[in-house]
Design an enzyme around this catalytic site. Structure first.
Site, PDB file in Angstrom:
ATOM      1  N   GLU A 178       0.846  -1.298   0.044  1.00  0.00           N
ATOM      2  CA  GLU A 178      -0.016   0.064  -0.060  1.00  0.00           C
ATOM      3  C   GLU A 178       0.825   1.374  -0.065  1.00  0.00           C
ATOM      4  O   GLU A 178       0.630   2.087   1.047  1.00  0.00           O
ATOM      5  CB  GLU A 178      -0.902   0.180   1.226  1.00  0.00           C
ATOM      6  CG  GLU A 178      -1.795  -1.256   1.377  1.00  0.00           C
ATOM      7  CD  GLU A 178      -2.820  -1.186   2.273  1.00  0.00           C
ATOM      8  OE1 GLU A 178      -3.979  -1.622   2.074  1.00  0.00           O
ATOM      9  OE2 GLU A 178      -2.647  -0.646   3.349  1.00  0.00           O
ATOM     10  N   GLU A 196      -5.490  -8.300  -1.301  1.00  0.00           N
ATOM     11  CA  GLU A 196      -6.320  -8.081   0.131  1.00  0.00           C
ATOM     12  C   GLU A 196      -7.729  -7.595  -0.083  1.00  0.00           C
ATOM     13  O   GLU A 196      -8.016  -6.796  -0.856  1.00  0.00           O
ATOM     14  CB  GLU A 196      -5.765  -6.958   0.821  1.00  0.00           C
ATOM     15  CG  GLU A 196      -4.228  -7.375   1.496  1.00  0.00           C
ATOM     16  CD  GLU A 196      -3.723  -6.177   2.426  1.00  0.00           C
ATOM     17  OE1 GLU A 196      -4.702  -5.549   3.012  1.00  0.00           O
ATOM     18  OE2 GLU A 196      -2.487  -5.908   2.450  1.00  0.00           O
TER      19      GLU A 196
HETATM   20  C1  BG6 Z   1      -4.212  -3.166   4.788  1.00  0.00           C
HETATM   21  C2  BG6 Z   1      -3.101  -3.633   5.137  1.00  0.00           C
HETATM   22  O1  BG6 Z   1      -4.454  -1.578   5.142  1.00  0.00           O
HETATM   23  O2  BG6 Z   1      -5.635  -3.528   5.544  1.00  0.00           O
HETATM   24  C3  BG6 Z   1      -3.103  -4.827   6.211  1.00  0.00           C
HETATM   25  O3  BG6 Z   1      -2.164  -3.938   4.173  1.00  0.00           O
HETATM   26  C4  BG6 Z   1      -4.071  -4.680   7.334  1.00  0.00           C
HETATM   27  O4  BG6 Z   1      -1.670  -4.890   6.778  1.00  0.00           O
HETATM   28  C5  BG6 Z   1      -5.452  -4.649   6.426  1.00  0.00           C
HETATM   29  O5  BG6 Z   1      -4.112  -5.509   8.298  1.00  0.00           O
HETATM   30  C6  BG6 Z   1      -6.621  -4.573   7.340  1.00  0.00           C
HETATM   31  O6  BG6 Z   1      -6.677  -3.464   8.050  1.00  0.00           O
HETATM   32  P1  BG6 Z   1      -6.872  -3.949   9.734  1.00  0.00           P
HETATM   33  O7  BG6 Z   1      -6.250  -2.417  10.384  1.00  0.00           O
HETATM   34  O8  BG6 Z   1      -8.097  -4.103  10.094  1.00  0.00           O
HETATM   35  O9  BG6 Z   1      -5.764  -4.596  10.174  1.00  0.00           O
END
Ligand code: BG6
Length: 471
Positions: free
Chosen positions: A172, A364
């Site tokens: 990101e 993701e």
């Molecule tokens: C993304 C990141 O922003 O979202 C991850 O690349 C992160 O590392 C994921 O875990 C989900 O966000 P969060 O804050 O719920 O863990």
């Protein structure tokens, strides 16, 4: 429309070293910025690691990875995305020689994946800059980081050239605009950081990323190297032309990162922004040439969309993945306030494909939720996570639509395929996994693993190549 996803589509799941490995100081590992972020971005960092920091032990993946990879294989994963913790390989980040024990760990991890025919997809830097680089050099504001990163990537490319085919340079990368410490290891307080220093740091990261792509192509001709951006499609809050221009400008701030990675140069709109904000990027001779080493594919995270408006009175900021944005009145939100928008993933896939014409990889996507461990009626335990199944089902249906739209998509890895520590809040109760981990925010728990209801669902999705998705 074909209900089956293409043959060879890379189904899998994703994690990051700092959120699951634990073992924060074992086998010569140095500290990373995460070790002083006990509450993620939700509270100030500490000077030293503190016991309330759940990432110090993570989910103990460092010791339990064989069991976890076996479970991923049982679901039929074709790909597993993880990161290499930079501070396992170079504990301070600026050493010349790597830490052999750190390298050996990833030898074993990748071998375990290959045992089951799972292809590793490796992020080189996922919010885990060595702490020393943050403190000593102010992270990526210093040009010296390019050299340290280059040494690190050369080391891991040489070591894993035969075992890792898919690489991502920075997780990101655009999030540095919002979280300069977590994303860019920049120690200076966000409020005190000038735009000049921030964009100079971004320039260093973009050069480092292009250099990694160049070196990767030279050292591993068969490898594929991608960038990784946080996607958050932005809709106008009203049809007012002012709102539309506000959307365009907000999107530009994000597209900038992908544009440089794909087109190999700075776009006109960012030059205008620099000019109007008194930013002068210090380019060294050769930088423009380095940027021409463009990526093979674009990967991204997708959790939610936001709105944008030009009206200051309506510009209230909702919660969301690092950046947040103006809430959309048409959408419901998760327990953490992230607005759920399955169609947004189809939209973003189409926009990226139309813009860049590069293969896309969704690395993701997922739902962070509170799960309750219950008896499964057969003497074991499970979680009845129909809400997670619904979320993933609805997003995958939209991925299928995008494929029908003609978008070239390499694969899909759900975020947090096994429960892990959240990046933004450092909580364990914000669970994403198909596998429940008995570990709680008060430090209790056995680290035992339990299959949730979604485990079997995802197994069937993969086995049927998406044919069983409902909707
Ligand atoms: C993304 C990141 O922003 O979202 C991850 O690349 C992160 O590392 C994921 O875990 C989900 O966000 P969060 O804050 O719920 O863990």
């Amino acid at each position: 429309m074909d209900k089956k996803f293409p043959e060879g589509f890379l189904w899998g799941g994703a994690v990051a070293a700092n959120q699951c490995e634990g073992a924060y100081n074992e086998d010569g590992k140095g500290l990373s910025i995460q070790d002083v972020m006990p509450h993620g971005i939700a509270a100030p960092r500490t000077e030293e690691p503190t016991e309330d920091n759940m990432k110090l032990k993570g989910i103990d993946f460092y010791h339990r990875y064989p069991e976890d990879i076996r479970l991923f294989a049982e679901m039929g994963f074709k790909v597993f995305r993880t990161s290499i913790a930079w501070s396992r390989i170079f504990p301070h980040g600026d050493e010349e020689q790597p830490n052999e024990k750190g390298l050996a760990f990833y030898d074993k991890l990748f071998a375990e994946c290959h045992k089951y025919g799972i292809e590793p997809l490796v992020t080189l830097s996922h919010y885990e800059t060595p702490l020393h680089l943050a403190k000593q050099y102010d992270g990526w504001t210093s040009r010296k980081l390019i050299g340290f990163y280059e040494n690190y990537v050369r080391t891991v490319f040489a070591r894993y050239r035969d075992t890792v085919k898919y690489w991502l340079t920075f997780n990101e990368i655009n999030s540095v605009l919002h979280e300069p410490f977590m994303s860019g290891g920049i120690y200076t307080d966000k409020e005190k950081l000038s735009k000049q220093d921030l964009y100079q740091a971004i320039h260093h990261e973009l050069i480092a990323s292009a250099l990694a792509t160049k070196i990767g192509h030279e050292m591993m001709p068969d490898a594929q190297i991608g960038c990784m951006v946080l996607s958050m499609p932005t809709y106008p809050l009203t049809p007012s032309p002012d709102d539309m221009i506000a959307v365009m400008q907000a999107e530009h701030m994000n597209y900038f990162f992908g544009d440089v990675h794909v087109r190999g140069m700075y776009p006109g709109y960012i030059k205008r922004y620099f000019h109007e904000n008194g930013i002068r990027i210090n380019m060294e001779p050769g930088d423009e040439e380095i940027l021409k080493n463009t990526v093979d594919f674009v990967s991204f995270s997708y959790y939610m969309s936001v709105c944008e408006t030009a009206d200051p009175a309506k510009k209230k900021k909702g919660r969301g993945n690092l950046m947040g944005g103006v809430p959309n009145p048409y959408l419901k939100a998760s327990e953490w306030g992230w607005q759920i928008d399955p169609q947004g993933i189809r939209y973003v896939l189409n926009m990226f494909w139309d813009r860049w014409q590069k293969p896309l990889f969704i690395v993701e996507n997922g739902l962070g939720a509170v799960d309750e461990l219950i008896d499964d009626g057969m003497g074991g335990k499970t979680v009845d996570d129909g809400y997670r199944i619904d979320y993933l089902n609805d997003h995958l249906l939209q991925v299928r639509e995008a494929i029908a739209d003609g978008v070239d998509i390499m694969g899909y890895t759900t975020w947090g395929c096994i429960d892990l520590v959240s990046a933004s809040t450092a909580e364990l109760k914000k669970r994403y996994g198909f596998i429940y981990v008995d570990r709680n925010d008060d430090g209790t728990g056995t680290f035992a693993r339990y299959k949730k209801k979604s485990f079997d669902w995802y197994r069937k999705v993969i086995a049927s190549r998406g044919e069983i998705l409902e909707g």
